[in-house]
Each structure stands twice: as structure tokens, then as C-alpha cells.
Design an enzyme around this catalytic site. Structure first.
Site, PDB file in Angstrom:
ATOM      1  N   LYS A  48      16.882 -40.055 -25.049  1.00  0.00           N
ATOM      2  CA  LYS A  48      16.386 -38.676 -25.190  1.00  0.00           C
ATOM      3  C   LYS A  48      16.311 -38.393 -23.550  1.00  0.00           C
ATOM      4  CE  LYS A  48      13.320 -40.057 -28.976  1.00  0.00           C
ATOM      5  NZ  LYS A  48      13.827 -39.132 -30.215  1.00  0.00           N
TER       6      LYS A  48
ATOM      7  N   THR B 213      13.362 -33.227 -34.475  1.00  0.00           N
ATOM      8  CA  THR B 213      12.166 -32.224 -35.442  1.00  0.00           C
ATOM      9  C   THR B 213      11.519 -31.470 -34.532  1.00  0.00           C
ATOM     10  OG1 THR B 213      10.609 -33.902 -35.966  1.00  0.00           O
ATOM     11  CG2 THR B 213      12.162 -33.584 -37.540  1.00  0.00           C
TER      12      THR B 213
ATOM     13  N   HIS C 123      18.217 -42.594 -40.795  1.00  0.00           N
ATOM     14  CA  HIS C 123      17.800 -41.779 -39.728  1.00  0.00           C
ATOM     15  C   HIS C 123      18.223 -42.139 -38.346  1.00  0.00           C
ATOM     16  CE1 HIS C 123      14.412 -40.082 -42.086  1.00  0.00           C
ATOM     17  NE2 HIS C 123      14.484 -41.065 -42.684  1.00  0.00           N
TER      18      HIS C 123
ATOM     19  N   LYS D 104       8.129 -35.947 -26.984  1.00  0.00           N
ATOM     20  CA  LYS D 104       8.918 -36.860 -27.984  1.00  0.00           C
ATOM     21  C   LYS D 104       8.442 -38.386 -27.362  1.00  0.00           C
ATOM     22  CE  LYS D 104      12.574 -34.617 -27.103  1.00  0.00           C
ATOM     23  NZ  LYS D 104      13.501 -34.283 -28.299  1.00  0.00           N
ATOM     24  N   ARG D 105       9.001 -39.259 -28.076  1.00  0.00           N
ATOM     25  CA  ARG D 105       9.018 -40.712 -27.776  1.00  0.00           C
ATOM     26  C   ARG D 105       9.668 -41.070 -26.578  1.00  0.00           C
ATOM     27  NH1 ARG D 105       6.301 -44.630 -31.022  1.00  0.00           N
ATOM     28  NH2 ARG D 105       7.019 -46.024 -29.309  1.00  0.00           N
TER      29      ARG D 105
ATOM     30  N   LYS E  17      10.450 -27.238 -34.213  1.00  0.00           N
ATOM     31  CA  LYS E  17       8.997 -26.793 -34.194  1.00  0.00           C
ATOM     32  C   LYS E  17       8.825 -26.094 -33.033  1.00  0.00           C
ATOM     33  CE  LYS E  17       7.368 -31.181 -35.978  1.00  0.00           C
ATOM     34  NZ  LYS E  17       7.159 -32.802 -35.782  1.00  0.00           N
TER      35      LYS E  17
HETATM   36  N1  LIG Z   1      14.139 -43.833 -36.672  1.00  0.00           N
HETATM   37  N2  LIG Z   1      14.221 -43.006 -36.564  1.00  0.00           N
HETATM   38  N3  LIG Z   1      14.781 -41.836 -36.524  1.00  0.00           N
HETATM   39  C1  LIG Z   1      14.440 -40.836 -36.152  1.00  0.00           C
HETATM   40  C2  LIG Z   1      13.155 -40.808 -35.195  1.00  0.00           C
HETATM   41  N4  LIG Z   1      13.112 -41.743 -34.169  1.00  0.00           N
HETATM   42  O1  LIG Z   1      11.893 -41.166 -35.949  1.00  0.00           O
HETATM   43  O2  LIG Z   1      14.152 -40.114 -37.399  1.00  0.00           O
HETATM   44  C3  LIG Z   1      14.055 -38.612 -37.070  1.00  0.00           C
HETATM   45  C4  LIG Z   1      13.475 -37.963 -38.436  1.00  0.00           C
HETATM   46  O3  LIG Z   1      14.795 -37.916 -39.331  1.00  0.00           O
HETATM   47  C5  LIG Z   1      15.139 -37.655 -36.634  1.00  0.00           C
HETATM   48  O4  LIG Z   1      14.918 -36.590 -36.118  1.00  0.00           O
HETATM   49  C6  LIG Z   1      15.366 -38.552 -35.069  1.00  0.00           C
HETATM   50  O5  LIG Z   1      16.491 -37.882 -34.364  1.00  0.00           O
HETATM   51  C7  LIG Z   1      15.670 -40.278 -35.316  1.00  0.00           C
HETATM   52  O6  LIG Z   1      15.544 -40.731 -34.053  1.00  0.00           O
END
Ligand SMILES: [N-]=[N+]=N[C@]1([C@H](N)O)O[C@H](CO)[C@@H](O)[C@H](O)[C@H]1O
Length: 838
Positions: free
Chosen positions: A571, A673, A373, A565-566, A677
Site C-alpha cells: 500500500k 474501498t 479478495h 488503510k491497513r 469512500k
Molecule cells: N483480504 N483481503 N483483501 C482485501 C482487504 N485487504 O481486506 O479485500 C478488500 C475487499 O474486497 C479489497 O478492497 C482489498 O483490496 C483487499 O486487499
């Protein structure tokens, strides 16, 4: 609970058919019965929480009816998906369950007959914050899709007693508040004390020869904790199937040492209890950077061991033997957090089931597949060897043996290439030695996927290049998706109603094909007006919540420009903030500027230990404090930091957006994601060619996407050539003006030092290329402003965005995992509806 006369010994509580329990009258009666028999309250004195609990139990009972059958079929099905994830963010259950069970109207009527407001009861529910962000929410969307596609599924994770912290903002600063999600109990889970496993930790190993003279290894643990299953049914949409979310809580084997108590050692009496329960006590609140903490490794091993032991038991129950484990289960590793599973399955098969190493390894590799991820180096988990040996001495031995055999193969393929061997090794041999969890996951899996096309390509070219060259056949891409149930139907009923009126209701489950029909309504004036009204209503609802929670009054007619987002430097929430300052200065300088009124809304938590991210939150709130009280821009610009962004607040925010900010440095955001949305709720995206933005832009059409910035390749080239960010400052007058304004203390009550760390980073390294992308970002923002002024056009683009985003449903992602990785049939296809219970 004996309230329904049993129909047969087999299924004592099955109703004639599942419809009968779904009449308004039946639901009303059950709410009243649950209020009295479960909540032990009479209506006259019942609180909102009592009515919520009574309704929750009423809905849960309808889930349990389906669950009985689902568990049987899970038991009978020849093959099942097991999703191992250290994080799950299911969100509030009530609204989603009522929707998926198709009982909204009836429940609305039932609660009305009791003088209750269903929507108020739905918004009363908190949420299990058992995750940090997208990775955890993705796991929840995937379970929703697996249940809806009727795939035999178990999601395995940790039942943290305290989830992700609640966020409060005090004087512009984030303050973390303990998340007491279990304070009022949890009606959605079933505790399974009888489903418990022992998990050894620490200690040492010793070898011996068993009575058949075979060489064996015994692990003598320093301590053993017990894992108790807590089950939550995850309903599919309009199907009688539910998926099982099984979360493990750690407990002491002996929760009270009476001997110690007798000797007056009262702490000693509960010491083991406290120590053992600590394992599932709290979620680590970091979205990417990982703390190499012993407790974190223990958490990961704890839930993995419980889960694999549970799978072996369920397999045996169905008459299976460990030797066919890989035929029975497709186990997905959600990032490296559960990667220890590769070594743990080897231990259970070799040490416990006495299967020989080679066969055990074959089973292991056939069983696991791994999803990466992130490419961020600081997010790739590696454990210092001494710590790893201390917690998992037997697994270290197993990993050494896996590594020995693996490197032997590599040597055959790449004779003499010691550098490659060093890079591929499961053990990092630097000054200190580390166990590389991504390498362990890759060696122990038959499939490795990234979460967006660009990300998977970069994975093959960079972080996992050596593995790709070694095992090209194992790599594939499965772009993320989101559940159209929670993220459209549940959170945006107005828009969903318009879509269903236009193209029928099929889109909810087959969104890819059927929602495309919406395209033909993009030029329909009446439809556009209805579309605008719905968006307006959602914006007014969000404005109401913003006013309630922050005291800021925003104009619902303004362009709602949202980034949630976080908080993380890659970001680039602070690039968004630089645009706000630019717009602010332009509006002050040119009041007649032809731009639409704009409300910029932020939301997102910063990891408690991530000082720079917390400073960015303060920066945003400091700008808001200045802009929001400035009469010169009063009705032209407002800035809001919406506190405590989570699934529930996301359901309020995504439907109200006009503009979706997806502005990460290209090459850094694996997928995103939130971008999906927003777009699926009719927002236009302003974004870089990063992660899934690339595929979203291809799907909706470049003319319906506001792209800007360097590509991932251009970022790399710029860094290679030597990036001198201060030159952007020197050469760009507007940029220099706003940087100087920040440095002057204008946004920090004259404190010139407060934001110096942010400014210094930008003018020196600018790791995430904010200054390089600033000019094209401003151009894209101007374009967004101009486009919004032409409402007809904007609405057309908004409708086209939704019409062309059907492919970003998590159902499509899951179908790809099923077809290319898991090879598991749906219950319908396998026609398996049997008996027994896991
Ligand atoms: N760990 N991790 N990774 C992430 C997110 N931070 O949760 O996974 C998400 C889910 O795959 C991604 O959409 C996102 O870009 C990525 O940074």
C-alpha cells in the site's frame, strides 16, 4: 418486557403502525422507561453510558418490531442469501439505525426534551471490531444493502470476545491494546441460547456398515464444542426490513465438570470450558498474511459448521428437505476463510442426511459461490496436512474424495498434462503437503468472482488461471461498493443535505442514476461555495479531533492529504513519506515555493507480527516529529498519524479529505474501498492504475483523477527485465538526497540504523517499486498542489467526483451478485410475508 399492552396472541407487541413509535414523545417516554426498567437508573444519577444504553434499547426496540416480520418472511421466502464471513465490521450501530429507521429528527427532539445531546450519545458508542479492514467492512456494507433492497439475508460469522486491537502510539511506535468491546454489554445483540449446535473437533474416523448394509463413516471427535447464536438486526434504509447478522460464540458442552471439582481438580473442572471458549475468543489481527494456526482453522470450521447446521434447521422449519438445500440458499464465501464449508456441507449431507455423494456434490456446488479478495501469494490460505488431519480428520477424507473425482475430470479434459493436474489439485504435493483452500472453494462453487475489473482479469491470468481455463463460465467480476448510508448520509450530513437539495433524496438508494444530476451544479458558483463551506466544516471538525488526540494543531485551510488503510508495504505508505520529505526539503530550500499549505494525515493498524509495517509507522511519526516543530515550514506542512483508525474514525476522516492517497503498486490492491469512500465525499484521488482506481478514474474522468506510476503490466515487465532500484537512487538526485537524509539519522535523532531495513529494501529489491514510481508520484503531487490553489476548479472537480461515483454504491454490487450469482428475489418481489421463527 410487557411494557406495551399486547395487541394479539400472534404479534403481541406490534403497534398500530410503525409510525406511532416514532414520535418524539413516544421516543422520549421509551428512553425514560428503558433507563428505569432496563438500566435500573433514575435520571438524576444516570451517567452518559446509562442514557446511551437507554436510547440504544429504545432504538433497538423499533428494530425488533421490524425484525419479527423480517424473520417470518425470511422463513417464508423461497430463497435467501447467506453471507459467510470470518470478519464483519458493522461500526457503531446507533447513528446508522436512527438514520435507516428515519427517526433522526424525532430522536433529536426527544433527547433534547430530556436535556441530552443526541450527537454526544451517538459518539459515545464504541464499535464491534470483528474484522481487520476492508474485507470485514465490505461484508457490513453488503448487509446494509441487502437489508435495504429487502433481500432475505443472514450474515453468519464469529462473535469474537476480543476484536481487532485498539492502537495507541507511544514514542512513534504502535502499541496494541486489547479491544474490550463487550465491557459495558452490547444492547444491539440478542443472545439465543436455544439456538445452539455441537461442533466436533479432532479425533479419528471409523467405517462401518449401517443396518441396511450400507458403507458408512463415523467421526469420533476428540472434543465437542457448542456454538451459541448471538443475533444483531441490521436495518435497511427506510424499509421495514432488517437483515439478520448471526454470530457464533463458542462454549463448553459442559461448562463445569462437577466430578473433577469434587476430586479437588479445580482447573480440571473448568478446563473444557476454557478450551472451548477459546475458539471465539479473539480475532486474528492479520489483514493479508495468514498464520497457519490450529486455533484459526478451528475458528473457521466452528462458525461454518454452526451456520450450515442452522441453515438446514431453518430449511426444515420451512418444510424444506436437505435435498433442496441449494434451491433454498445462495451461500457466499467471503474469501477462503469459510472455504471449509464445501467439505462440511458434504459431511452433513452424506454422513448426517444420508444423501448419496453425487447428489450431495451437486447440491454443494449449486449452493456456494466464492469471492477472491487478494492475489498476494502469502494471503492464499493452505493448511499443512498433518494439522488439517489433526483438527478435521473426516473432512480430509472428504477432500481427498472430492480431489480424486475432480482430478479424474481434469485428466479427461487435459489427458497427460500432469503439471496442470499438480497445479489444480486440492492437495499441494511439495516437500510438505498442504490443503489449498482457494482450490477447494473454486471446485466447490458455481461462481468465482474478483472484486474489481483489473483484479478479476489478473485472477484469470495468474493465481486462478488453471481454474479459469477449466471453468471459464464460472468466473465473473463484481466490483466492490460502499454503503451511501453510512459513508455519505451518516458521516457527511452537510454534503448530503446539499446533494438532496440539488437532486432530491433518491440518491441515497438509487445513487447510480439520481446523483448524476449533481453534475449540472459543478459550475454553479453559489453551490460551489456551499460545497466548500461543508468541506471546511468537516476539516475543522477533524482538526479538532487531531488536536485532542495528538496535540498537533493543523491548519484547516491547508490541503488535507489523507492515506488511511491497513499498513502494508504494497500500500506504500512509505512512498507517501518520501514525498513528504521531498516537499519538506523543497520548502526549506525555497520558502517562496508556490504550493498550498498541506497537512498529510495517515491512519491504519499494522499486524502485530509485521515488523516492517510497524517500522513504517515509526518512520511516519519520526518525520512528523521533525517537520511539525520546524519553524521554517510551520504553516506550510504538517504530518499527522491519527491513532486507532477504525470505522468510527473513518466516518470522521473521509468527509474531511481533499486528496485521497491510493498509491499501491499496480496489480497488488485487489480493489480498495477507501478509495470509493473518499471520492464519494468529494476528495480527488491521487493514485495508480490499481484495483478499483481504474474504474473510479473511468467514472469520474481522467481529468478529475491524478494518476501516476507503472501499470500492473509494466510492473511485471520491469521485474521480468530485472529491476535495479539502486539505479533510480543513483540517477535521481532528489531521491538520493532524501534517502541519504534518512540514512544520516536526521529523522531518528541521529540513529543511522533505525530505518536501515526500510532503506536497504528500497535500494536492493524494492519489491513494491517505490523508487520506480517516485518521479511520477512527485509530478502528480505537484499537479495536485497547483490544482488546489485554483479553488474554483478544485471544487468543480470535487463535485464531479461525487456526481460520477454513484456506481460505487454497494447497492450496485449487490444487484450484480443477485442478478449474476445468487438469483434471489426481494421480499417485495416475492411478496413473502409469513409466520414462524428460525
Ligand atoms: N483480504 N483481503 N483483501 C482485501 C482487504 N485487504 O481486506 O479485500 C478488500 C475487499 O474486497 C479489497 O478492497 C482489498 O483490496 C483487499 O486487499
Amino acid at each position: 418486557n410487557g411494557r406495551h399492552p399486547p395487541k394479539s396472541d400472534e404479534n403481541p407487541i406490534v403497534r398500530e403502525d410503525l409510525r406511532t413509535g416514532l414520535t418524539a414523545e413516544a421516543i422520549k417516554n421509551d428512553i425514560l422507561e428503558n433507563l428505569v426498567y432496563v438500566q435500573a437508573r433514575i435520571p438524576k444519577i444516570a451517567t452518559r453510558n446509562d442514557w446511551y444504553m437507554a436510547l440504544a434499547y429504545t432504538v433497538r426496540d423499533r428494530l425488533l418490531e421490524r425484525w419479527g416480520m423480517a424473520i417470518e418472511s425470511l422463513q417464508q421466502s423461497s430463497r435467501a442469501v447467506c453471507y459467510l464471513s470470518a470478519e464483519f465490521l458493522p461500526g457503531p450501530h446507533l447513528g446508522n439505525a436512527i438514520l435507516n429507521l428515519g427517526m433522526y429528527e424525532q430522536t433529536k427532539e426527544a433527547t433534547a426534551r430530556l436535556g441530552l445531546d443526541l450527537d454526544a450519545l451517538i459518539s459515545h458508542e464504541g464499535e464491534p471490531g470483528l474484522g481487520n479492514g476492508e474485507l470485514g467492512r465490505l461484508a457490513a456494507c453488503f448487509l446494509d444493502s441487502l437489508a435495504t433492497l429487502e433481500i432475505p439475508t443472514i450474515g453468519y460469522g464469529i462473535r469474537y470476545e476480543f476484536g481487532i486491537f485498539d492502537q495507541e502510539i507511544h514514542d512513534g511506535w504502535q502499541r496494541e491494546v486489547t479491544d474490550k468491546w463487550l465491557a459495558f454489554g452490547n444492547p444491539w445483540e440478542i443472545v439465543r441460547p436455544e439456538i445452539a449446535y455441537y461442533v466436533p473437533l479432532g479425533g479419528y474416523t471409523e467405517t462401518y456398515y449401517d443396518r441396511l448394509g450400507r458403507f458408512r463413516v463415523r467421526w469420533v471427535p476428540e472434543r465437542v464444542v457448542k456454538g451459541i447464536a448471538h443475533d444483531t438486526p441490521i436495518p435497511g434504509y427506510h424499509v421495514e426490513n432488517v437483515a439478520l447478522l448471526r454470530l457464533w460464540k463458542s462454549e463448553a458442552c459442559e461448562s463445569f465438570d462437577f466430578q473433577a471439582f469434587n476430586e479437588g481438580d479445580y482447573y480440571g473442572a473448568v478446563e473444557d470450558k476454557v478450551a472451548s471458549e477459546t475458539i471465539s475468543k479473539v480475532l486474528y489481527p492479520n489483514d493479508e498474511p495468514i498464520p497457519g494456526k490450529e486455533l484459526r482453522l478451528s475458528q473457521q470450521f466452528f462458525f461454518v459448521s454452526c451456520s450450515l447446521q442452522d441453515m438446514i434447521r431453518v430449511h426444515r422449519l420451512g418444510g424444506g428437505v436437505p435435498a433442496t438445500f441449494d434451491r433454498r440458499y445462495a451461500v457466499q464465501l467471503n474469501d477462503t476463510h469459510p472455504a471449509i464449508a464445501v467439505a462440511e456441507l458434504m459431511r452433513l449431507l452424506v454422513d448426517k442426511q444420508r444423501i448419496d455423494w453425487e447428489r450431495a456434490w451437486e447440491i454443494t456446488r449449486n449452493t456456494f459461490s466464492y469471492t477472491n479478495h487478494t492475489l498476494l501469494p502469502e494471503a492464499l490460505e493452505k493448511w499443512p496436512l498433518p494439522l488439517f488431519r489433526k483438527v478435521l480428520p473426516r473432512h480430509l477424507e472428504i477432500i481427498f474424495e472430492i480431489n480424486r473425482r475432480f482430478l479424474e475430470d481434469v485428466r479427461l479434459t487435459y489427458p497427460g498434462d500432469s503439471e496442470r493436474l499438480r497445479r489444480l489439485s486440492l492437495i499441494e504435493e511439495a516437500d510438505d503437503r498442504y490443503v489449498r483452500m482457494a482450490n477447494l472453494a473454486a471446485v466447490g462453487s458455481h461462481a468465482i468472482n474478483g472484486v474489481a475489473a483489473l483484479h478479476t482479469d489478473l485472477l484469470k491470468e495468474t493465481v486462478m488461471r488453471d481454474f479459469y481455463e477449466l471453468y471459464p463460465e464460472r468466473f465473473l467480476n463484481v466490483t466492490n461498493g460502499v454503503s451511501p448510508r453510512r459513508w455519505m448520509l451518516l458521516c457527511n450530513p452537510g454534503m448530503s443535505g446539499l446533494i438532496t437539495d440539488a437532486v432530491g433524496e433518491n440518491w441515497v438508494c438509487n445513487s447510480q442514476d439520481s446523483i448524476a444530476g449533481l453534475e449540472s451544479f459543478a459550475d454553479d458558483g453559489a453551490f460551489r461555495e456551499a460545497w466548500r463551506k461543508v468541506k471546511q466544516g468537516n476539516k475543522m471538525e477533524l482538526a479538532r479531533h487531531i488536536s485532542e488526540r495528538t496535540g498537533i494543531v493543523v491548519n484547516p485551510e491547508s490541503l488535507f492529504d489523507i492515506q488511511v488503510k491497513r499498513i502494508h508495504e504494497y500500500k506504500r505508505q512509505h512512498l507517501n513519506a518520501l514525498h513528504i520529505i521531498s516537499l519538506y526539503i523543497r520548502l526549506k530550500r525555497t520558502p517562496s515555493l508556490d504550493v498550498p499549505p498541506r497537512t498529510v494525515i495517515f491512519g491504519g493498524k499494522a499486524a502485530p507480527g509485521y515488523a516492517r509495517a510497524k517500522l513504517i509507522i515509526k518512520f511516519i511519526n519520526s518525520i512528523a516529529d521533525v517537520v511539525n516543530i520546524d519553524p521554517d515550514v510551520a504553516d506550510r506542512l504538517k504530518v499527522v498519524f491519527f491513532p486507532d483508525f477504525n470505522v468510527k474514525n473513518g466516518q470522521l476522516i473521509y468527509p474531511a479529505a481533499d486528496l485521497s492517497e491510493q498509491i499501491s503498486t499496480a496489480g497488488k490492491e485487489a480493489s480498495g474501498t477507501g478509495n470509493m469512500k473518499f471520492s464519494l465525499n468529494g476528495a480527488l484521488t491521487i493514485g495508480t492504475l490499481d484495483g478499483a482506481n481504474v474504474e473510479i478514474r473511468e467514472a469520474v474522468g481522467p481529468e478529475n483523477f491524478l494518476v501516476f506510476g507503472l501499470t500492473a503490466r509494466e510492473v511485471t515487465d520491469l521485474k521480468m527485465r530485472g529491476y535495479r532500484p539502486w539505479e533510480s537512487y543513483e540517477q535521481n538526485e532528489e531521491l538520493r538526497e532524501i534517502i541519504d537524509l534518512v540514512r544520516s539519522g536526521f529523522f531518528s535523532r541521529g540513529d543511522r540504523d533505525l530505518f536501515e531495513p526500510l532503506v536497504n529494501e528500497l535500494l536492493s529489491r524494492d519489491e513494491y517499486c517505490l523508487l520506480a514510481d517516485y518521479p511520477s508520484y512527485l509530478e502528480a503531487q505537484e499537479k495536485a498542489g497547483k490544482a488546489y490553489l485554483v479553488q474554483g476548479q478544485w471544487l468543480r472537480m470535487s463535485i464531479l467526483n461525487v456526481a460520477r461515483m454513484g456506481g460505487f454504491s454497494s447497492d450496485r454490487s449487490i444487484r450484480e451478485y443477485l442478478d449474476h450469482i445468487w438469483k434471489v428475489d426481494s421480499l417485495k418481489a416475492s411478496g413473502s410475508r409469513g409466520n414462524g421463527r428460525p
